[in-house]
Structures are given as structure tokens and as C-alpha cells.
Design an enzyme around this catalytic site. Sequence first.
Site, PDB file in Angstrom:
ATOM      1  N   PRO A 143       0.806  -1.218   0.000  1.00 39.58           N
ATOM      2  CG  PRO A 143      -0.683  -1.510   1.747  1.00 39.58           C
ATOM      3  CD  PRO A 143       0.616  -2.010   1.221  1.00 39.58           C
ATOM      4  CB  CYS A 144       0.502   4.502  -1.707  1.00 40.15           C
ATOM      5  SG  CYS A 144       1.167   6.180  -1.690  1.00 40.15           S
ATOM      6  CD  GLN A 145       0.500   1.471   4.704  1.00 36.68           C
ATOM      7  OE1 GLN A 145       1.534   0.845   4.545  1.00 36.68           O
ATOM      8  NE2 GLN A 145      -0.386   1.150   5.633  1.00 36.68           N
ATOM      9  CG  ASN A 158       2.853   1.675  -3.925  1.00 35.50           C
ATOM     10  OD1 ASN A 158       1.755   2.209  -3.952  1.00 35.50           O
ATOM     11  ND2 ASN A 158       3.499   1.431  -2.793  1.00 35.50           N
TER      12      ASN A 158
END
Length: 415
Positions: free
Chosen positions: A94-96, A137
Site C-alpha cells: 500500500p501507498c501509506q 505500487n
Amino acid sequence: MEKKVVELFAGVGGFRVGLNNVKLDKNGKTIEKNNFKFVWANQWEPSTKVQDAFLCYKTRFSKGNDDHEFSNEDISLVDKNSIPDFTLLTGGFPCQDYSVARSLSKEKGIEGKKGVLWWQINDILIKKNPPFVLLENVDRLLKSPSTQRGRDFGVMLRCFHDNNYSVEWRVINAAEYGHPQKRKRVYIFAYKNNTRHSESIIENTPEEIIFHKGIFAINFPISSNDKVTKKEIKDFVDLVEVSNDFEFSFENTGFLRDGIITTSKVYPHESKTINLIDILESNVIDSRYFLSEDNIKKFDYLKGNKRIDRISKSGHKYVYSEGKMTYPDDHNKPGRTMLTSEGTVNRSTHVVLDIITGEKRFITPIEAERLNEFPDNWTEMMSDKRRYFMMGNALVTGIVKKLGKSISKIIENEE
């Protein structure tokens, strides 16, 4: 050097399907055509009781006596030293928020934000020291967060630099390279600086690697490019300083070596497209996938022009507008980006004209699998809703298949 692979955040096995050019025989048995050996895979869904993705992965790849290869545990709880040794780390994560800070102990330790899965990857890089890494991603990673553009990817690159890696990346729209879906994702290939592969290309300039000699330039050729820009990430004292002060406009491709970032915007060669008509089922489709009169009316509204007067929480009046979408979807173009809401009455959902009846319908779960180039009925062991969800989360396996051919040769040349 053996082609041993670990797959993190494995989902239903997109990296493995791509790298090993996986097929299903008439009996649904998995056939892996290439010689990447997946020694361990982790998949865990924190928000669901039934672990559909893990069960699918295990069903497709279990050989009956090697269940130790499959982990259905929160990756943050896994002892990284217990992971088998491997050559290539893969994963779509995930892009966090990747912000970091000093530890509360004031011993100048560095802590990543809890729950952010990048730090689990970084921990594995430190503990297991793999020579090669292939990650995927969403493309917004390069520009996040909005308040400090490029910081999150900068943090990642600094982690790679600190762990003695060089890194190539490219944002790839799968449809622009002959795949059936307009799915734009950033792919990241990293390799240790002491590998033979690194030594073999060290004489090339960053520009030559980005435009001609790198793994993405070879597999996804470009027609033109803009000027390059550079920035040194090694000049920041540590990750905390990167987190606090780094800001940079990353373009859709680039290279990191010796702590120096080189990036440029590139434009793909035109490629023959695979269109929706090429992946639609031509047999009689079950009636449950056809739109009711009520759903047709809802889609007419959802996919049409809109100008709606709204009031914000602060009391400010504004007009919310949406442009008209192609409806039904054009058979002679690749599919749009598939989301996890696919198959529901939603603006982003595909609606196609059935080949036999000419009536409007949802795409079927098999067609959703085809948009990501999975074998037909790969996810048949779960409900339609979950099958759509899995494909909305998955990657286009054909992209990994192309990269896998190059990575296979790279590993073979390490011997």
C-alpha cells in the site's frame, strides 16, 4: 545463484503468475512454466474473517507437503530471520504515510509510523539481504504526500541507499504496452551494488540506464523523453531528516545510484493494443450479469454529465461537476482501470454490450481476471463479489512476465 523468490502481500499470486507464466490445465491444476522457485509467501487481510486471497493462493500453489511455504500471519508479527533465504523479493504494497521520527528512548533510534508496511519490507532488506527486489505500487507514491511532494518515495530510496542498493523505477500504463487494461502502476527494481549485474552496468551513465540499458528501457521502450533532473539524497543526515525536509518532483522514470537521484519524463513507443473485445467471453452469459431496467437508469445517471450545487462543512457553496463517461464501454479500446468496486452499480464499473445479445451487462469475473491476465477461473473458489475485489487489487501479470524474463537472465549471470 538459485532463483528463489519470496512474495509479500501476495494477494492471489500476481507476481508468481507473472514470473512463472502460470497456466491452469483442464482439471484446474496449476502449471508453472518457468523456474522461479517461490520458497515463502505472506498474505494476510486484517479486516476480513475469511482469508479469501490466502486460500486462493494456497489452493493454486500447494503441492500437499509444503505448507510451510505459506504464511497467513500479520507480517509485522513474523520473525524476519525465520523467512527462508531467497534471491528475489517481490510484493505490491500500500501507498501509506512513510513519515519517520526519533524514538522516544532518545537513543537516536529511528521509528517508522506503526502499521506502515514499507517498514516490514525494509526490515526484511536488513535481515535477509536479498540481492534483488521487484515491487509495485500506485503511481501517486511518487508525489505523496500532497503537503511535501515526493517525500514518501524519497524515504524509500534512502532506505535502499542505506542498505547498499541501486534502484530503477518506471510508471507503466499496461495498455500502452499491449495489455488489456489502462492500469497505471509504478514498478521498482532494486539490486545490490555488489552484484555482478550492478558491476556490468556501472560504466553506463544514469541517462543511458533510464533511456536505453536499464530493465525498464529494455522491456518497455520509449519514443522520447524530457530533460533529466537530479537530486542527492545521500546529503541528508538520516531518514528523519529526509522525512522532515526532503521534497522533489519525481518523474515517471528514474534511477538511484550512490545516493544520487536522476529522473525524467518519458513517452512510450506506440504498441498494438489488446481491447475489450479481445477479452470478452463469446459464450452465453448467465443472466445475473445483465443489467436490470433500474440499474440501466442508475448507470445513465452515474456515467453522465453532472453539475450539482453543494455546501461544504464550513458553509461554502460550490458546484460539484463530473464529465460524461463512455457508456457502455468501447469494445475497441482497452479496459479502464479496474477498482475493487467492480461489479457493483458504481460510476467506475465496466458496462459492456454482450457479444451475443447486444444487451448491457457487467463484465464477468472471468473477464475481470483476463483484464489482469490471470488464467480463467483463477479465483473461482470465492464469491463473485470477492472475485471482483481481488482483481481490483491485483496487478497486470503480463507486466511482471516481461520483467521476469530479464530478471531470470540477470540471476543466471550471477553464477
